[in-house]
Design a protein around this motif. Structure first.
Motif, mmCIF file in Angstrom:
data_model
loop_
_atom_site.group_PDB
_atom_site.id
_atom_site.type_symbol
_atom_site.label_atom_id
_atom_site.label_comp_id
_atom_site.label_asym_id
_atom_site.label_seq_id
_atom_site.Cartn_x
_atom_site.Cartn_y
_atom_site.Cartn_z
ATOM 1 N N THR A 286 54.405 0.122 44.933
ATOM 2 C CA THR A 286 53.528 0.439 44.127
ATOM 3 C C THR A 286 52.651 1.151 43.264
ATOM 4 O OG1 THR A 286 51.520 1.167 45.620
ATOM 5 C CG2 THR A 286 51.842 0.005 46.121
ATOM 6 N N CYS A 288 52.002 4.252 43.188
ATOM 7 C CA CYS A 288 51.337 5.204 43.655
ATOM 8 C C CYS A 288 51.903 6.290 43.588
ATOM 9 C CB CYS A 288 50.369 4.826 44.862
ATOM 10 S SG CYS A 288 48.686 3.971 44.345
ATOM 11 N N LEU A 294 46.699 5.350 47.038
ATOM 12 C CA LEU A 294 47.108 4.125 47.553
ATOM 13 C C LEU A 294 45.990 3.680 48.656
ATOM 14 C CD1 LEU A 294 50.006 2.078 48.417
ATOM 15 C CD2 LEU A 294 49.670 4.136 50.529
ATOM 16 N N ARG A 347 49.960 -8.216 43.575
ATOM 17 C CA ARG A 347 49.188 -7.145 43.218
ATOM 18 C C ARG A 347 49.490 -5.670 43.633
ATOM 19 N NH1 ARG A 347 43.957 -7.699 42.366
ATOM 20 N NH2 ARG A 347 43.002 -7.475 44.196
ATOM 21 N N PRO A 348 49.125 -4.482 43.792
ATOM 22 C CA PRO A 348 49.526 -3.554 44.333
ATOM 23 C C PRO A 348 48.296 -3.241 44.857
ATOM 24 C CG PRO A 348 50.361 -2.555 42.072
ATOM 25 C CD PRO A 348 49.658 -4.291 41.914
ATOM 26 N N GLU A 349 47.117 -3.477 44.817
ATOM 27 C CA GLU A 349 45.789 -3.601 45.632
ATOM 28 C C GLU A 349 46.099 -4.566 46.895
ATOM 29 O OE1 GLU A 349 45.598 -4.337 42.749
ATOM 30 O OE2 GLU A 349 44.063 -3.464 41.630
ATOM 31 N N SER A 352 49.021 -2.652 49.084
ATOM 32 C CA SER A 352 48.250 -1.582 49.736
ATOM 33 C C SER A 352 47.470 -1.774 50.792
ATOM 34 C CB SER A 352 47.432 -0.867 48.346
ATOM 35 O OG SER A 352 46.855 0.696 49.630
#
Length: 905
Positions: A286, A288, A294, A347-349, A352
Motif C-alpha cells: 500500500t 503506507c 495502515l 484499493r489500498p484500503e 489493508s
C-alpha cells in the motif's frame, strides 16, 4: 501452533546476547524465546547497595479507562528512583518514565496527631490527601527512530536521578543505570552509553512481560475487557482466581505464554505472523509510511473485494452443512488469483483490511488451539499490534468465539503494549504483588494532552501555558479539530512533546511515531471501606450511563451547566485575564471530553454519573481552578453560623422525640443548597440562604417519598419495651458547605454527641462544587463551638480545637461528655464517593463505627443508594433533579429520602 523456525535450539542458550544483537529470531514477537526464559526468577536481580528502592505499594491508576497507556502514580515513593525503564523491540520502543509530585504541606500537624492517636493509626504520619508520590508515564517510539527516543530522554533528563531531591545536584554522567528489556537492550547498549552516559541493565523479556501482566490484572480495576461486535465490556478479575491463563503477546511476531502463578510461566507456542508481518506486507502493498496509517486505512476498506468468500465459491449461498456462512473468508487474497488485475488496480484500503483480517483471524485461531491444549478458558491479548483497534479486537474475538463454540473468551488489556516495560520498571525493586488489590487504584481523568478528533495525542503537557495555548487553537467542527498541532523544537520530540502528524484534508491524524500516552496516578492511603457488606458486588453508581437515553440526558445537563461553572470559577479568582483564559481553556477541554463520550461511551470504561462528575472536577484542577466556589462557600458559612445559635436554642426547647424529627427535617431542608443543581441555582435568585432554608423546612411534610424515620426513631429512642440505643461511633458523610453542614449535619452530630456517641465528620479531601472539605471543617466547627458548649467540648476531645486541647487527666472535666467530634477526609474530590477507594484515615475510623449516615444527592443517591453495610445506615437527601426523581424513587423534584437500613448480614 508454532510458526516455521519458531523454536530455538537449546544449545544456543549461551549465545543469547549474540542472537539478540543480530535479531534473527522469528515468531518471537518482541520477547526473547530462548527455552531458559520459560522458567523465570532463577537468577538474582543485581542491585547496587546504594540504589534507591521502588515502592509500588498502594499503587493507584490515574487516567481514562479507555486510554491504553494511562499513567501510574507511586504514592508511597520516598526514595528518588531511577527515572525510566524501556522495552526495546524489533518494531517499537516502549518507555516508562517516573515524575515526582511535590508533597502537600500540612499546617495542622497537631490536630492530625490527635486524630491519629484516637483512631489508632500507627503506620506513619497522617498526610493530607492527595500526597502524590509520583506518576508513571507511558511513551512509545518506532525502533528505527531510536535517536528521537534518546533525544526525548535527554530533553527531560530522565537518565539522571538525584539521590538528594531537596538539593539541586545531579548525578555525574556515566554513573546511572537504567533497566531495559527486549532485543534492543543488547543492540543499543553502546548507543545509550555514548549518547546518555548510562549503562543498561538487561532484564529477561519473558519475566518482564508476565510480571507486567500480572501486576495490571491484579492491581488495576478494569484493566481487562472483552470486545465483540463493537461492544466493549470491562471485566473485573478476582486476583485470587487469576491463574492459570493464556497470555498472547502480539508484537512483531507472536508469543503465547501459559501463566500459572507469580513467577510461574512457560512459553508454549508462537508464530512469526504478527504485527511485523502486517506492517511489512502492508508497506510493500500500500506504500503506507507507518503502522497507524495502515491501520486507519483498513477502516475504509472492503475485504470482499480481494478475499475469496464462501459465497463466491457457492454462488452466494452458505455452506450450512459445515456451519459456514456466505460471508466467511474461504481464502484471504483469493480473488487476486482469478482476476486479471495488477496491484495498482486494487484499493489500498481493501488490501489493508484483508491483510488485517487474515493475520487477526490466524492469531485468534492459534490462541484458541493453545488454550484448548491446556484446558484454559481465558485468553489475554497484549502487544502493540492491537492498539485498541476495534476491528482487530472484534476479529480476534470472533475467531476465539467461533472455534471454541463460545466456551472461551478473548480479553484485551488497556496497557497492551507496555507489559514488558512495566515489568522492567518493577524490577528495580523485588516487590510482591499479593498485597496489591484492585481497590487500591483510582481512575482519574487528566487533561494533560491535547485532543484531536476525540483522541489524545502526545505526552502530557506539563506547563499550564502549553495547555491553554493548545486549547486556544481548537477550531472544532463536530469532533474534528482543524487547528495545527504544536510543533517541537528541531531534532527532538521531547521538549514540546509532539511530532508533526500526517494529515488528510482538514482532519488531523497521529502517525505511528506520535507519543500517545495517558497518565496513571498512584495516590496513597486508599483502601476499601471496611463496613461494606460485600465489596466484590458493590457498585457505587446508581445510574448506568451505558443506556443511550440516560447518557445523552446527563451529558446535556453537564454541558448546559458549563457556562455557569466557568463564570463562577473565573469570578473566584478575581475575573482576571489569566483566569478568563484558563476558564475558556477548561470549557474547551471539558467539552472535548463530553464530545468524546457522546461518540464513544466506553471511552473511560464503565460510565456512571459519578465518573462524569469526577471528570469535571479533574478538568477544573487541570487548569488550576483549585476551588471554584471558595468565596461562595465562605459567604454561605458566615450567614449560616450567624443563625446557628437561634436554631440550637430552638432545638433544646423541644422534647427528645420532636427534636429528633426536627433534626432530620433540618438535614433534608438544608440539603437543598447545591450549586450542582440547576433548580437550586435558580432558587438562589429568589431569596437569601436563610429565607430559602426556612421555606424548605416549612415544606417538610411527611410522609416523604422514602420515609423510614419511624424505624430510625425507634432504634434511637426505643419503644414497646425496647431500650434506647446508643451508637458507639457514627460516621457522618457531609455534603455541601453553608446551611447544609452548619444548620443540617452539625446539629445532628451534636445530638449524637449528647447521647454519648463518638462522631466522625467525613468530608471531601479536595474541593468539588460547593462541597465542604475536611480542611475547611475544623474552622466551621470552631465557629459553631463559640455558641455551643457541647460542640466545643467534643471538638476539644477530637483535636479540632488545637489551642484548647483537653487534658484527659483534668479532674474538673470529669463531668463533661467524653464523646469526641472528629473530622477525617474521604480520599476523593468529587460530589460522589466510591467506597472501594477511601482514605486510610476513614478506613481506620470505620472499624469501630456502628452507624453510617450518608447525606446528599451525590453520596446517597447518585452513588451508594443501593449500597449495603455491615452496620446500620441512614441515607438522607433531597432530590434536586426531576430525571433522577423519576428514575430512582418514582417521585418528583424536591422529594425527600430518609432511608434507614439495619446491618446487612
Amino acid at each position: 501452533m508454532a510458526g516455521p523456525g519458531d523454536e530455538h535450539d537449546p544449545s544456543l542458550d549461551d549465545k543469547k546476547e549474540a542472537e539478540a544483537k543480530s535479531q534473527v529470531c522469528v515468531g518471537v514477537g518482541e520477547k526473547d524465546m530462548s527455552p531458559s526464559s520459560s522458567v523465570p526468577g532463577t537468577s538474582p536481580i543485581h542491585r547496587s547497595g546504594s540504589r534507591p528502592q521502588l515502592d509500588l505499594s498502594k499503587a493507584e491508576i490515574q487516567g481514562n479507562l479507555e486510554e491504553r497507556d494511562p499513567t501510574i502514580l507511586l504514592p508511597n515513593q520516598s526514595d528518588d528512583i531511577s527515572h525510566l525503564a524501556l522495552d526495546i523491540g524489533g518494531s517499537l520502543i516502549k518507555l516508562l518514565y517516573f515524575s515526582r509530585h511535590e508533597d502537600y504541606s500540612n499546617d495542622d500537624d497537631k490536630r492530625k496527631r490527635t486524630i491519629k492517636e484516637r483512631l489508632g493509626i500507627t503506620n506513619g504520619n497522617l498526610r493530607s490527601y492527595p500526597v502524590l508520590g509520583g506518576r508513571l508515564h507511558f511513551v512509545k517510539f518506532e525502533t528505527n527512530k531510536i535517536n528521537e527516543c534518546l533525544d526525548f530522554i535527554h530533553s527531560k533528563q530522565l537518565h539522571r536521578r538525584d539521590p538528594y531531591p531537596w538539593s539541586s545536584r545531579t548525578l555525574p554522567l556515566g554513573t546511572g543505570v537504567i533497566k531495559v528489556t527486549g532485543g534492543g537492550a543488547y543492540k543499543f547498549a553502546d548507543l545509550f552509553k555514548e549518547r546518555l552516559g548510562v549503562s543498561i541493565e538487561k532484564e529477561d523479556e519473558m519475566h518482564c512481560l508476565v510480571s507486567g501482566a500480572n501486576f495490571l490484572l491484579k492491581a488495576i480495576r478494569h484493566e481487562a475487557f472483552t470486545h465483540m461486535e463493537g461492544e466493549k465490556e470491562f471485566v473485573q478479575i478476582d486476583p485470587n482466581d487469576l491463574y492459570p491463563y493464556l497470555l498472547v503477546n502480539v508484537g512483531s511476531g507472536v508469543s503465547i505464554i501459559k501463566v500459572d502463578g507469580e513467577g510461574k510461566f512457560e512459553r508454549v507456542s508462537g508464530t512469526n505472523v504478527g504485527g511485523g508481518t502486517y506492517w511489512g506486507l502492508g508497506r510493500l502493498l500500500t506504500k503506507c509510511k507507518s503502522f497507524d496509517e495502515l491501520l486507519e486505512l483498513s477502516q475504509k476498506g472492503d475485504n470482499s473485494a480481494i478475499d475469496m468468500l464462501v459465497g463466491d465459491i457457492y454462488g452466494g449461498m452458505d455452506y450450512s452443512k459445515i456451519g459456514l456462512s456466505a460471508s466467511t473468508i474461504a481464502s484471504s487474497f483469493g480473488k487476486a488469483i482469478s482476476e486479471n488485475k495488477e496491484l495498482d488496480d486494487y484499493r489500498p484500503e481493501d488490501i489493508s483490511l484483508s491483510l488485517l483480517r487474515m493475520i487477526s483471524y490466524n492469531i485468534g485461531q492459534i490462541s484458541y488451539l493453545n488454550a484448548l491444549r491446556f484446558g484454559l478458558k481465558r485468553i489475554f491479548f497484549g502487544g502493540f499490534f492491537i492498539r485498541g483497534h476495534a476491528y482487530t479486537m472484534d476479529t480476534i474475538s470472533f475467531a476465539v468465539h467461533f472455534w471454541s463454540k463460545g466456551e472461551m473468551q478473548a480479553m484485551f488489556l488497556r496497557h497492551e503494549g507496555f507489559l514488558g516495560a512495566l515489568g522492567a520498571f518493577m524490577s528495580y525493586e523485588k516487590h510482591g504483588l499479593d498485597d496489591l488489590m484492585s481497590h487500591q487504584l483510582v481512575e482519574r481523568f487528566p487533561m494533560g494532552a491535547p485532543y484531536t478528533g476525540g483522541n489524545i495525542h502526545g505526552p502530557p503537557l506539563g506547563d499550564l501555558n502549553e495547555k491553554i495555548s493548545w486549547m486556544e487553537k481548537f477550531v472544532r467542527r463536530g469532533t474534528e479539530i482543524t487547528a495545527p498541532v504544536p510543533m517541537t523544537p528541531s531534532k527532538t520530540t521531547g521538549l514540546g512533546g509532539f511530532e508533526v502528524p500526517s494529515s488528510r484534508g482538514s482532519a488531523l491524524r497521529s502517525d505511528a511515531s506520535a507519543l500517545n500516552v495517558g497518565v496513571l496516578h498512584l495516590v496513597p492511603t486508599l483502601e476499601v471501606f471496611p463496613l461494606l457488606a460485600d465489596p466484590k458486588t458493590y457498585e457505587p453508581n446508581t445510574i448506568d450511563l451505558s443506556d443511550q437515553g440516560e447518557r445523552e440526558y446527563w451529558l446535556k445537563v453537564l454541558s448546559e451547566h458549563l457556562p455557569d461553572l466557568v463564570d463562577t470559577a473565573v469570578a473566584s479568582e478575581g475575573g482576571t485575564e489569566d483566569a478568563k483564559r484558563r476558564g475558556d481553556a477548561f470549557a474547551r477541554a471539558f467539552s472535548a471530553h463530553l464530545a468524546r463520550l457522546m461518540e464513544e461511551p466506553a471511552a473511560y470504561g464503565k460510565l456512571g454519573l459519578a465518573n462524569l462528575l469526577e471528570l469535571r472536577e479533574e478538568c477544573l484542577r487541570e487548569f488550576q481552578f483549585v476551588d471554584a466556589y471558595r468565596s461562595i462557600k465562605q459567604r454561605e458559612n458566615e450567614a449560616s453560623l450567624a443563625v446557628l445559635p437561634d436554631l440550637l436554642e430552638e432545638l433544646d426547647s423541644m422534647s427528645e422525640e420532636a427534636r429528633l424529627l426536627t433534626l432530620i427535617e433540618g438535614v433534608l431542608a438544608a440539603n437543598i443548597f447545591d450549586w450542582g443543581s440547576r433548580a437550586c441555582v435558580d432558587l438562589y435568585h429568589k431569596g437569601t440562604i436563610i429565607e430559602i432554608y426556612r421555606m424548605s423546612r416549612n415544606k417538610m411534610q411527611r410522609p416523604w417519598r422514602i420515609d423510614d424515620f419511624d424505624a430510625f426513631k425507634e432504634r434511637m429512642l426505643g419503644s414497646g419495651g425496647k431500650q434506647p440505643h446508643r451508637h458507639k461511633r457514627a460516621l457522618l458523610f457531609v455534603d455541601n458547605s453553608g446551611a447544609d453542614v452548619i444548620l443540617g449535619m452539625l446539629p445532628l452530630a451534636r445530638e449524637f454527641i449528647r447521647r454519648g456517641t463518638e462522631v466522625v465528620l467525613v468530608a471531601n479531601s479536595l474541593p468539588a462544587l460547593n462541597d465542604v472539605t475536611a480542611m475547611e471543617l475544623p474552622d466551621i466547627v470552631a465557629g459553631a463551638a463559640k455558641h455551643c458548649d457541647i460542640l466545643r467540648r467534643a471538638a476539644e476531645m477530637g483535636g479540632l480545637l488545637v489551642d484548647a486541647m483537653v487534658n484527659p487527666g483534668d479532674g474538673s472535666k470529669k463531668d463533661l461528655t467524653s464523646a469526641p467530634l472528629m473530622v477525617v477526609e474521604n480520599g476523593c474530590g468529587s460530589p460522589c464517593i466510591d467506597l472501594r477507594q477511601v482514605s486510610s484515615e476513614l478506613a481506620a475510623a470505620a472499624k469501630d463505627a456502628d452507624l453510617v449516615v450518608l447525606e446528599g444527592m451525590g453520596r446517597a443517591l447518585h452513588t451508594n443508594f443501593n449500597a449495603q453495610f455491615k452496620c446500620e445506615a441512614l441515607k438522607l437527601a433531597m432530590v434536586k433533579n426531576q430525571r433522577l426523581a423519576e428514575k430512582l424513587i418514582k417521585g418528583n423534584i424536591y422529594d425527600c429520602v430518609c432511608r434507614y437500613e439495619p446491618p446487612s448480614l
